[in-house]
Write an enzyme that holds these catalytic residues in place. Sequence first.
Site, PDB file in Angstrom:
ATOM      1  N   SER A  35       0.861  -1.183   0.000  1.00  0.00           N
ATOM      2  CA  SER A  35       0.000   0.000   0.000  1.00  0.00           C
ATOM      3  C   SER A  35       0.894   1.228   0.000  1.00  0.00           C
ATOM      4  CB  SER A  35      -0.885  -0.010   1.253  1.00  0.00           C
ATOM      5  OG  SER A  35      -1.490   1.246   1.481  1.00  0.00           O
ATOM      6  N   TYR A  45      -2.531  -0.545  10.350  1.00  0.00           N
ATOM      7  CA  TYR A  45      -2.410  -0.884   8.923  1.00  0.00           C
ATOM      8  C   TYR A  45      -0.993  -0.618   8.424  1.00  0.00           C
ATOM      9  CZ  TYR A  45      -3.812  -1.120   3.984  1.00  0.00           C
ATOM     10  OH  TYR A  45      -3.935  -1.455   2.665  1.00  0.00           O
TER      11      TYR A  45
END
Length: 280
Positions: A137, A150
């Site tokens: 990501s 995350y």
Amino acid sequence: MTESKKVWLITGAVRGMGLEFARAVLAAGDSLVATGRDTARLAKAVGSSNDLLTIKLDVTRSEDADAAVKAAVDRFGRIDVLVNNAASFFAGYFEELTPKQMDLQLQTSLVGPMNVTRAVLPVMRKQGSGHIIAISSSAGFAGFEFGTAYAASKFGLEGFMESLAPEVAPFGIHTTIVNPGFFRTELLTEESTSYATGAISDYAARRDPLVAYWKSMNGKQSGDPAKLARAIITIAGQSPPPRRFIAGADAIGGVERKIVALEEDIESNRALSTSLDIDR
């Protein structure tokens, strides 16, 4: 099966980005082992094809990974490309996230890819070839407020992949980290995003606007996941494939800002940093 026809194993193929990857692989004429936790839903999502095998796989269970890899080899004889896509998203301030939520984030998005990679590597080493693609990501190279869980999982995934690369390169195995920016997937839906359950008053004024922001972004992301899926097919066909693929103009912008910030950090204390050797 012809030599030019690749065999792919994709985790988290039930929906979102993983499903787009699965569709792109089949559209390219390759063979696919599509995996997910809900096999009935998985079969309905990806359809049927002589080039398709659907397998139950919870990436947090190493025994599931071993069984999926065995089934893939039994059916197709090899695994050429592994796409570690399955992930989760726990959003919230670190102090308000429970230890269990943090563990679940790391188990799915970091330990999970390790489990599947560990199961696949003996097959690829025996073949003398293979390609492991990790879907990271933009949070894998730049952390952000409300994203401690995350980002921790994605930073860990990138450290794992960067260190794995030289270990497996002598066996003809390539690795690629993919850093998508905002793509219009199901990551921000209520089914995929979990918010911190704690409530510390010091964070209250900032918490509600951030929750509203993340919920408002669902369905408004600029990236097209179908185009990303086709891009993954493209880079898997490159020789050699890239060590990293930064996906999306927004992700590139984020990387460029991080590079500038790192350069500023270096220059702000260059003299101090370079003065730390033992005096001779």
